[in-house]
Design an enzyme around this catalytic site. Sequence first.
Site, short mmCIF file in Angstrom:
data_model
loop_
_atom_site.label_atom_id
_atom_site.label_comp_id
_atom_site.label_asym_id
_atom_site.label_seq_id
_atom_site.Cartn_x
_atom_site.Cartn_y
_atom_site.Cartn_z
N SER A 1 0.81 -1.22 0.00
CA SER A 1 0.00 0.00 0.00
C SER A 1 0.83 1.26 0.00
O SER A 1 0.47 2.26 -0.63
CB SER A 1 -0.88 0.05 1.25
OG SER A 1 -1.89 -0.90 1.20
N ALA B 1 6.38 3.52 7.09
CA ALA B 1 5.94 4.52 8.06
C ALA B 1 4.67 4.16 8.83
O ALA B 1 4.61 4.31 10.06
CB ALA B 1 5.71 5.84 7.33
N HIS C 1 -5.73 -10.61 3.99
CA HIS C 1 -4.63 -10.84 4.93
C HIS C 1 -5.00 -11.82 6.05
O HIS C 1 -4.12 -12.31 6.75
CB HIS C 1 -4.22 -9.53 5.60
CG HIS C 1 -3.32 -8.66 4.77
ND1 HIS C 1 -2.13 -9.10 4.25
CD2 HIS C 1 -3.43 -7.36 4.39
CE1 HIS C 1 -1.55 -8.11 3.59
NE2 HIS C 1 -2.32 -7.04 3.65
N ASP D 1 -4.07 -0.86 -5.63
CA ASP D 1 -2.70 -0.51 -5.26
C ASP D 1 -1.73 -1.69 -5.38
O ASP D 1 -0.52 -1.49 -5.43
CB ASP D 1 -2.65 0.10 -3.85
CG ASP D 1 -3.22 -0.82 -2.78
OD1 ASP D 1 -3.99 -1.76 -3.11
OD2 ASP D 1 -2.90 -0.59 -1.60
N HIS D 2 -2.24 -2.91 -5.38
CA HIS D 2 -1.42 -4.13 -5.49
C HIS D 2 -2.39 -5.30 -5.40
O HIS D 2 -3.56 -5.11 -5.06
CB HIS D 2 -0.39 -4.24 -4.35
CG HIS D 2 -1.01 -4.08 -3.01
ND1 HIS D 2 -1.74 -5.07 -2.41
CD2 HIS D 2 -1.08 -3.01 -2.18
CE1 HIS D 2 -2.21 -4.63 -1.26
NE2 HIS D 2 -1.84 -3.37 -1.10
O1 LIG Z 1 0.58 -3.49 6.99
C1 LIG Z 1 -0.10 -4.37 6.47
O2 LIG Z 1 -1.29 -4.55 6.76
C2 LIG Z 1 0.56 -5.29 5.50
O3 LIG Z 1 1.88 -5.54 5.89
C3 LIG Z 1 0.61 -4.70 4.15
O4 LIG Z 1 -0.67 -4.27 3.72
P1 LIG Z 1 -0.90 -2.89 3.00
O5 LIG Z 1 0.37 -2.59 2.26
O6 LIG Z 1 -2.04 -3.17 2.04
O7 LIG Z 1 -1.25 -1.88 4.01
MN LIG Z 2 -2.91 -1.98 0.01
MN LIG Z 3 -2.30 -5.27 2.55
#
Ligand SMILES: O=C(O)[C@H](O)COP(=O)(O)O
Ligand SMILES: [Mn+2]
Ligand SMILES: [Mn+2]
Length: 558
Positions: free
Chosen positions: A81, A287, A434, A471-472
Site C-alpha cells: 500500500s 511509516a 490478509h 494498489d497491489h
Molecule cells: O501493513 C499491512 O497490513 C501489510 O503488511 C501490508 O498491507 P498494506 O500494504 O495493504 O497496508
Molecule cells: Mn494496500
Molecule cells: Mn495489505
Amino acid sequence: MANSGLSWTLPDHPKLPKGKTVAVVVLDGWGEANADKYNCIHVAETPVMDSLKNGAPERWRLVKAHGTAVGLPSDDDMGNSEVGHNALGAGRIFAQGAKLVDLALASGKIYDGEGFNYIKECFDEGTLHLIGLLSDGGVHSRLDQVQLLLKGASERGAKRIRVHILTDGRDVLDGSSVGFVETLENDLSQLREKGIDARIASGGGRMNVTMDRYENDWDVVKRGWDAQVLGEAPYKFQSAVEAVKTLRAEPKANDQYLPPFVIVDEGGKAVGPVLDGDAVVTFNFRADRMVMIAKSLEYADFDKFDRVRVPKIRYAGMLQYDGELKLPSHYLVSPPEIERTSGEYLVKNGIRTFACSETVKFGHVTFFWNGNRSGYFDETKEEYVEIPSDSGITFNVKPNMKALEIAEKARDAILSGKFDQVRVNLPNGDMVGHTGDIEATVVACKAADEAVKIILDAVEQAGGIYLVTADHGNAEDMVKRNKSGQPALDKSGGIQILTSHTLQPVPVAIGGPGLHPGVKFRSDIQTPGLANVAATVMNLHGYEAPADYETTLIEVDN
Ligand SMILES: O=C(O)[C@H](O)COP(=O)(O)O
Ligand SMILES: [Mn+2]
Ligand SMILES: [Mn+2]
C-alpha cells in the site's frame, strides 16, 4: 528548497475539458490473476468490476504494481500500500525505504549519518534496543537488514543489544516466525561468542503488539510498550524460540496475533526493559505502522496511554516516518523525498478534493497518496473523511467492513457539486485477504464491488468521470504457488494459504458520461505501472502533467 521558483500552474490539456467531477477509486489488494478457486475476486460476484473489464477494451487495462515499477529493490518484491499509493499519487517512481536502507547498509553510509551517531552515544554505558517486524516480507522491514545492522552496530561499539521482535505471518506465510526467530537467535549467539551481550528481550504478533496504524487501537501499542519498555507481559519465557513455539501451539494461534511475551532470566526477571541511558531503534522502514510507537517513544507530552515509566533514551527510526511531523526527529536513513505530488498540484490549480476511507486505510488515500505527508495542502479546498474502523476484531468476522459507508460518503461528495476530485480506498479485498480466510475474502470482494457500483452510479448522475484501480494484488490469489503456477503443497500435502500481497498486475478502468468520447488507453506504453496513473488523472481534470511525471495512460482521438 528545491521548489523555490517552481511554477505550480499546470498547462491546460489541449483536448480535455476542465470542470468534470472525477472519482478515483482504489480497490485495496485487487489484482488480476488466473481464474481458479483461490482467486476470490473470480469466485465472488463482482458484476461491476466484471463489466468494466469486459465492457470497453480501450478503457480497461492492466498496470504493474510491484517491484521496480513502484521503487522496490527488485521485481521479486510484491507490491504494497505504501509504495502503491505513493506511486499513484506522486506520478513518479521513487527509490523506496527498502531500497534506500539496502544502499545505506551496503555503502556503510548508515553509520556515518546523524542518526547513528546520535544513538552511538549510548553504546558505552547503555543498551541498544532494536524493535521491529521480524521477517523477510520486505513490506515493513527485512531480516537481512536487521542482521547487517546488528553486525554494524556491534562492530561500532554496541556492547549490550536487546532485540524486541514482532512476528509477521501477514507479509509472509503463517508459521514462518519460528524460522526467523531461529535465524536471529543464531546471529545473536555468534555475537555473544564475540563478547557482546546480545539477546531477544520481548516479542508478540504484529497485529496484537505495537504495529497498529492511523490510531485505530492504542491498546496495541500499549501492549508493546509494556513488554518492550517496562519488561511486563502476560507470558514469560527463557528463550524466544520456546516462546514462539509454545504460543503457536495454542488453538487458532497465528503469527500475526501472538500475545506479548518477555524473555526472563532464571530468576524471572525481564532481560531487556528499556532504561535511562539506552538507545532505541525501530528498524521498520515503512511509516504507517511505526508512527504510533514513534510518538510514544519520542513525545514528552503523550496521553494515549499511561506509559508508567518514561526512560530517558536516544531514539532513532530506521527512517523518518512522517516528514510533516518530523517524526522521529532522529533517523538512520533519509526517507524518499516525495515532493510535488499530484494532490498538491491539483489543489494549487483549484481542484477541490475529497478523500475518504475507513481508519485502517485512511492514511493510504491521504498520507501515502500525498507522499507520506499528513494534513491538508489547503484546507479551504480539501476535505478528508475518516470512517472509524472496527477495532479488536480480525476482518474476516466482518468482511463488509465500512465499504458501504465509504461509498455513501463518496456518493454524497460527488452529488454535492462541492468537489472536483473524490478519492476513496476500499479496503476489503486486502484487509480480509490478509486473514487468509478464503470464504470471508469472497464476501469482501463482493462488498467492494457493491461499493464501486454506488460510486459509479453517482458519477453517472453527476455527469462525471471515474478511474478505478488498485494498489497491489492480494485477494486474487490466496494460495502459495509453485513455479508452474499450481498450489504448492507443504510437507503433509496441504495447500499453504497466502495471507500476503502478490506480484500480480492491477486493473485501471476509466469511463463515465463526462469522459470525452475520444479518450482511450494508449497502446504505445509497453509496461506501464501505477506511477502512470497520476498524469492520467490530471488529464481527466483537464490538465497536462508536469514534464517529469511518468507519462499518461490515455490519448484522445479527434
Ligand atoms: O501493513 C499491512 O497490513 C501489510 O503488511 C501490508 O498491507 P498494506 O500494504 O495493504 O497496508
Ligand atoms: Mn494496500
Ligand atoms: Mn495489505
